[in-house]
Write a protein that holds these residues in place. Structure first.
Motif, mmCIF file in Angstrom:
data_model
loop_
_atom_site.group_PDB
_atom_site.id
_atom_site.type_symbol
_atom_site.label_atom_id
_atom_site.label_comp_id
_atom_site.label_asym_id
_atom_site.label_seq_id
_atom_site.Cartn_x
_atom_site.Cartn_y
_atom_site.Cartn_z
ATOM 1 N N ARG A 3 -16.173 22.880 24.707
ATOM 2 C CA ARG A 3 -17.203 22.533 23.724
ATOM 3 C C ARG A 3 -18.615 22.765 24.290
ATOM 4 O O ARG A 3 -19.508 23.206 23.588
ATOM 5 C CB ARG A 3 -17.018 21.087 23.268
ATOM 6 N N GLN A 4 -18.806 22.512 25.572
ATOM 7 C CA GLN A 4 -20.135 22.716 26.162
ATOM 8 C C GLN A 4 -20.498 24.203 26.200
ATOM 9 O O GLN A 4 -21.660 24.565 26.050
ATOM 10 C CB GLN A 4 -20.240 22.070 27.528
ATOM 11 N N PHE A 5 -19.517 25.084 26.348
ATOM 12 C CA PHE A 5 -19.782 26.522 26.292
ATOM 13 C C PHE A 5 -20.172 26.939 24.876
ATOM 14 O O PHE A 5 -21.068 27.763 24.692
ATOM 15 C CB PHE A 5 -18.558 27.336 26.734
ATOM 16 N N GLU A 6 -19.496 26.375 23.888
ATOM 17 C CA GLU A 6 -19.833 26.671 22.489
ATOM 18 C C GLU A 6 -21.256 26.235 22.169
ATOM 19 O O GLU A 6 -22.011 26.963 21.527
ATOM 20 C CB GLU A 6 -18.846 25.981 21.542
ATOM 21 N N GLU A 7 -21.619 25.040 22.604
ATOM 22 C CA GLU A 7 -22.972 24.523 22.379
ATOM 23 C C GLU A 7 -24.007 25.447 23.026
ATOM 24 O O GLU A 7 -25.030 25.777 22.424
ATOM 25 C CB GLU A 7 -23.083 23.110 22.964
ATOM 26 N N PHE A 8 -23.724 25.877 24.254
ATOM 27 C CA PHE A 8 -24.619 26.792 24.956
ATOM 28 C C PHE A 8 -24.775 28.106 24.184
ATOM 29 O O PHE A 8 -25.886 28.610 24.022
ATOM 30 C CB PHE A 8 -24.087 27.064 26.366
ATOM 31 N N LYS A 9 -23.675 28.661 23.710
ATOM 32 C CA LYS A 9 -23.728 29.947 23.005
ATOM 33 C C LYS A 9 -24.539 29.857 21.716
ATOM 34 O O LYS A 9 -25.258 30.789 21.362
ATOM 35 C CB LYS A 9 -22.313 30.473 22.724
ATOM 36 N N ILE A 10 -24.467 28.735 21.031
ATOM 37 C CA ILE A 10 -25.265 28.545 19.808
ATOM 38 C C ILE A 10 -26.748 28.538 20.151
ATOM 39 O O ILE A 10 -27.556 29.199 19.504
ATOM 40 C CB ILE A 10 -24.851 27.242 19.083
ATOM 41 N N LEU A 38 -28.138 29.869 22.777
ATOM 42 C CA LEU A 38 -28.485 31.195 23.281
ATOM 43 C C LEU A 38 -28.689 32.188 22.144
ATOM 44 O O LEU A 38 -29.631 32.982 22.161
ATOM 45 C CB LEU A 38 -27.393 31.684 24.231
ATOM 46 N N GLU A 39 -27.836 32.148 21.138
ATOM 47 C CA GLU A 39 -27.949 33.081 20.010
ATOM 48 C C GLU A 39 -29.270 32.906 19.262
ATOM 49 O O GLU A 39 -29.775 33.845 18.652
ATOM 50 C CB GLU A 39 -26.771 32.949 19.045
ATOM 51 N N ASN A 40 -29.836 31.704 19.316
ATOM 52 C CA ASN A 40 -31.128 31.464 18.676
ATOM 53 C C ASN A 40 -32.276 32.106 19.454
ATOM 54 O O ASN A 40 -33.372 32.252 18.915
ATOM 55 C CB ASN A 40 -31.381 29.959 18.511
ATOM 56 N N ILE A 41 -32.032 32.489 20.696
ATOM 57 C CA ILE A 41 -33.056 33.118 21.535
ATOM 58 C C ILE A 41 -32.917 34.638 21.551
ATOM 59 O O ILE A 41 -33.904 35.353 21.531
ATOM 60 C CB ILE A 41 -32.960 32.567 22.975
ATOM 61 N N LEU A 42 -31.691 35.106 21.594
ATOM 62 C CA LEU A 42 -31.434 36.543 21.709
ATOM 63 C C LEU A 42 -31.861 37.296 20.450
ATOM 64 O O LEU A 42 -31.822 36.724 19.348
ATOM 65 C CB LEU A 42 -29.942 36.802 21.974
ATOM 66 N N PRO A 43 -32.257 38.559 20.598
ATOM 67 C CA PRO A 43 -32.666 39.329 19.419
ATOM 68 C C PRO A 43 -31.474 39.611 18.515
ATOM 69 O O PRO A 43 -30.344 39.768 18.984
ATOM 70 C CB PRO A 43 -33.206 40.628 20.019
ATOM 71 N N LYS A 44 -31.734 39.632 17.225
ATOM 72 C CA LYS A 44 -30.704 39.997 16.248
ATOM 73 C C LYS A 44 -30.692 41.517 16.158
ATOM 74 O O LYS A 44 -31.661 42.119 15.733
ATOM 75 C CB LYS A 44 -30.999 39.405 14.863
ATOM 76 N N GLN A 45 -29.606 42.130 16.584
ATOM 77 C CA GLN A 45 -29.545 43.575 16.560
ATOM 78 C C GLN A 45 -28.201 44.040 16.012
ATOM 79 O O GLN A 45 -27.169 43.475 16.338
ATOM 80 C CB GLN A 45 -29.784 44.166 17.949
ATOM 81 N N PRO A 46 -28.222 45.042 15.160
ATOM 82 C CA PRO A 46 -26.964 45.553 14.632
ATOM 83 C C PRO A 46 -26.140 46.217 15.731
ATOM 84 O O PRO A 46 -26.695 46.858 16.616
ATOM 85 C CB PRO A 46 -27.391 46.578 13.588
ATOM 86 N N GLN A 47 -24.861 46.041 15.683
ATOM 87 C CA GLN A 47 -23.973 46.639 16.680
ATOM 88 C C GLN A 47 -23.372 47.927 16.178
ATOM 89 O O GLN A 47 -22.983 48.095 15.119
ATOM 90 C CB GLN A 47 -22.843 45.668 17.035
ATOM 91 N N THR A 107 -29.567 24.707 29.802
ATOM 92 C CA THR A 107 -28.706 24.107 30.828
ATOM 93 C C THR A 107 -28.220 22.712 30.443
ATOM 94 O O THR A 107 -27.221 22.243 30.991
ATOM 95 C CB THR A 107 -29.427 24.039 32.191
ATOM 96 N N SER A 108 -28.898 22.073 29.510
ATOM 97 C CA SER A 108 -28.471 20.734 29.091
ATOM 98 C C SER A 108 -27.119 20.759 28.385
ATOM 99 O O SER A 108 -26.489 19.718 28.215
ATOM 100 C CB SER A 108 -29.522 20.094 28.185
ATOM 101 N N SER A 109 -26.664 21.931 27.988
ATOM 102 C CA SER A 109 -25.351 22.061 27.347
ATOM 103 C C SER A 109 -24.219 21.745 28.317
ATOM 104 O O SER A 109 -23.136 21.336 27.901
ATOM 105 C CB SER A 109 -25.154 23.480 26.822
#
Length: 152
Positions: A134-141, A143-152, A86-88
Protein backbone atom coordinates in the motif's frame (compact mmCIF):
# COMPACT_ATOMS: atom_id res chain seq x y z
CA UNK A 1 16.54 -11.61 -26.21
CA UNK A 2 13.75 -9.77 -24.34
CA UNK A 3 14.85 -11.22 -21.03
CA UNK A 4 18.49 -10.31 -21.72
CA UNK A 5 17.51 -6.72 -22.58
CA UNK A 6 15.32 -6.44 -19.47
CA UNK A 7 18.10 -7.72 -17.25
CA UNK A 8 20.53 -5.28 -18.91
CA UNK A 9 18.18 -2.36 -18.22
CA UNK A 10 17.72 -3.38 -14.58
CA UNK A 11 21.49 -3.68 -14.10
CA UNK A 12 21.97 -0.28 -15.72
CA UNK A 13 19.26 1.18 -13.50
CA UNK A 14 20.94 -0.04 -10.33
CA UNK A 15 24.49 0.81 -11.36
CA UNK A 16 23.73 4.40 -12.41
CA UNK A 17 22.13 5.50 -9.18
CA UNK A 18 24.01 7.73 -6.76
CA UNK A 19 26.08 6.12 -4.03
CA UNK A 20 25.19 6.93 -0.44
CA UNK A 21 27.85 7.63 2.15
CA UNK A 22 28.11 5.76 5.40
CA UNK A 23 28.87 8.96 7.33
CA UNK A 24 25.24 9.45 8.36
CA UNK A 25 24.83 5.92 9.70
CA UNK A 26 27.67 6.25 12.18
CA UNK A 27 26.66 9.66 13.53
CA UNK A 28 23.58 8.41 15.38
CA UNK A 29 21.14 10.28 13.13
CA UNK A 30 17.81 8.61 12.43
CA UNK A 31 17.61 6.52 9.30
CA UNK A 32 16.37 8.52 6.31
CA UNK A 33 15.62 7.76 2.69
CA UNK A 34 18.30 9.09 0.34
CA UNK A 35 17.23 7.62 -3.01
CA UNK A 36 14.12 6.12 -4.60
CA UNK A 37 14.17 4.30 -7.90
CA UNK A 38 11.21 2.86 -9.76
CA UNK A 39 11.37 0.97 -13.02
CA UNK A 40 8.87 -0.79 -15.23
CA UNK A 41 10.69 -2.90 -17.81
CA UNK A 42 9.52 -5.45 -20.34
CA UNK A 43 6.91 -6.08 -22.96
CA UNK A 44 7.13 -7.28 -26.53
CA UNK A 45 8.58 -3.97 -27.73
CA UNK A 46 11.17 -3.73 -24.95
CA UNK A 47 9.43 -0.86 -23.16
CA UNK A 48 11.03 0.80 -20.18
CA UNK A 49 10.26 3.57 -17.73
CA UNK A 50 12.96 4.35 -15.19
CA UNK A 51 12.54 6.99 -12.49
CA UNK A 52 15.33 8.07 -10.14
CA UNK A 53 14.58 10.45 -7.29
CA UNK A 54 17.01 12.13 -4.91
CA UNK A 55 16.47 14.88 -2.36
CA UNK A 56 16.87 17.55 -5.03
CA UNK A 57 15.73 16.09 -8.36
CA UNK A 58 13.69 13.63 -10.39
CA UNK A 59 15.05 11.96 -13.50
CA UNK A 60 12.69 10.10 -15.85
CA UNK A 61 13.67 7.95 -18.81
CA UNK A 62 11.13 6.28 -21.06
CA UNK A 63 11.53 4.40 -24.24
CA UNK A 64 11.09 1.39 -26.40
CA UNK A 65 13.91 -0.81 -27.58
CA UNK A 66 12.10 -2.01 -30.71
CA UNK A 67 11.57 1.48 -32.10
CA UNK A 68 14.75 2.87 -30.62
CA UNK A 69 12.71 5.59 -28.94
CA UNK A 70 14.14 7.28 -25.89
CA UNK A 71 12.97 10.33 -23.93
CA UNK A 72 14.42 11.94 -20.83
CA UNK A 73 13.00 14.47 -18.42
CA UNK A 74 14.57 16.13 -15.39
CA UNK A 75 13.12 18.35 -12.72
CA UNK A 76 14.48 19.93 -9.57
CA UNK A 77 12.31 19.32 -6.52
CA UNK A 78 11.91 21.22 -3.29
CA UNK A 79 12.57 19.78 0.17
CA UNK A 80 8.80 19.88 0.72
CA UNK A 81 8.19 17.71 -2.36
CA UNK A 82 10.91 15.26 -1.26
CA UNK A 83 9.37 15.04 2.21
CA UNK A 84 5.93 14.44 0.72
CA UNK A 85 7.21 11.64 -1.53
CA UNK A 86 9.26 9.91 1.16
CA UNK A 87 6.46 10.17 3.72
CA UNK A 88 4.72 7.36 1.82
CA UNK A 89 7.26 4.86 3.13
CA UNK A 90 7.63 3.40 6.60
CA UNK A 91 11.35 2.73 6.86
CA UNK A 92 10.90 0.13 9.60
CA UNK A 93 8.64 -1.93 7.30
CA UNK A 94 11.03 -1.99 4.34
CA UNK A 95 12.98 -4.99 5.63
CA UNK A 96 9.70 -6.93 5.95
CA UNK A 97 8.61 -6.53 2.32
CA UNK A 98 9.00 -9.54 0.05
CA UNK A 99 9.43 -9.56 -3.69
CA UNK A 100 7.61 -11.94 -5.99
CA UNK A 101 8.98 -13.82 -8.99
CA UNK A 102 9.30 -12.11 -12.35
CA UNK A 103 6.03 -12.02 -14.28
CA UNK A 104 7.45 -10.93 -17.61
CA UNK A 105 6.41 -14.21 -19.19
CA UNK A 106 2.79 -13.49 -18.18
CA UNK A 107 2.24 -9.78 -18.75
CA UNK A 108 5.63 -8.70 -20.03
CA UNK A 109 6.31 -6.05 -17.37
CA UNK A 110 8.26 -6.18 -14.10
CA UNK A 111 8.05 -3.41 -11.52
CA UNK A 112 11.21 -2.80 -9.50
CA UNK A 113 11.60 -0.43 -6.57
CA UNK A 114 14.96 0.50 -5.12
CA UNK A 115 15.01 2.44 -1.88
CA UNK A 116 18.27 3.53 -0.30
CA UNK A 117 18.45 4.84 3.22
CA UNK A 118 21.34 6.17 5.27
CA UNK A 119 21.79 2.62 6.63
CA UNK A 120 20.45 0.14 4.06
CA UNK A 121 19.56 -0.48 0.46
CA UNK A 122 16.38 -2.34 -0.47
CA UNK A 123 15.29 -3.76 -3.83
CA UNK A 124 11.77 -5.06 -4.46
CA UNK A 125 10.57 -6.76 -7.64
CA UNK A 126 6.82 -7.19 -8.16
CA UNK A 127 5.97 -6.79 -4.47
CA UNK A 128 2.27 -6.35 -5.33
CA UNK A 129 1.06 -9.18 -3.10
CA UNK A 130 2.98 -8.06 0.00
CA UNK A 131 0.81 -6.63 2.78
CA UNK A 132 3.01 -3.50 2.89
CA UNK A 133 2.56 -2.71 -0.82
CA UNK A 134 0.00 0.00 0.00
CA UNK A 135 2.86 2.42 0.72
CA UNK A 136 4.22 1.85 -2.81
CA UNK A 137 0.78 2.59 -4.27
CA UNK A 138 0.54 5.81 -2.24
CA UNK A 139 4.00 6.83 -3.45
CA UNK A 140 3.12 6.15 -7.10
CA UNK A 141 -0.01 8.32 -6.87
CA UNK A 142 2.02 11.22 -5.46
CA UNK A 143 4.71 10.71 -8.11
CA UNK A 144 2.25 10.68 -11.02
CA UNK A 145 1.07 14.13 -9.91
CA UNK A 146 4.63 15.41 -10.45
CA UNK A 147 5.66 13.61 -13.62
CA UNK A 148 4.74 15.10 -17.01
CA UNK A 149 1.68 13.72 -18.77
CA UNK A 150 2.98 12.34 -22.03
CA UNK A 151 1.39 10.05 -24.59
CA UNK A 152 3.08 6.69 -24.95
Amino acid sequence: MKIFFSMFLLLTFFSCSKKTSDNNSSSGNPEEITFIGLSNVGGEQGNYRIIKITKDSIHLETGMNAGEKHKEWHKAITPKTWKNLTSSFKIKDLSLIESSPSIQYLDGIDETFQIKTTKNSHVFVNAYSDTHYRQFEEFKIKLENILPKQPQ
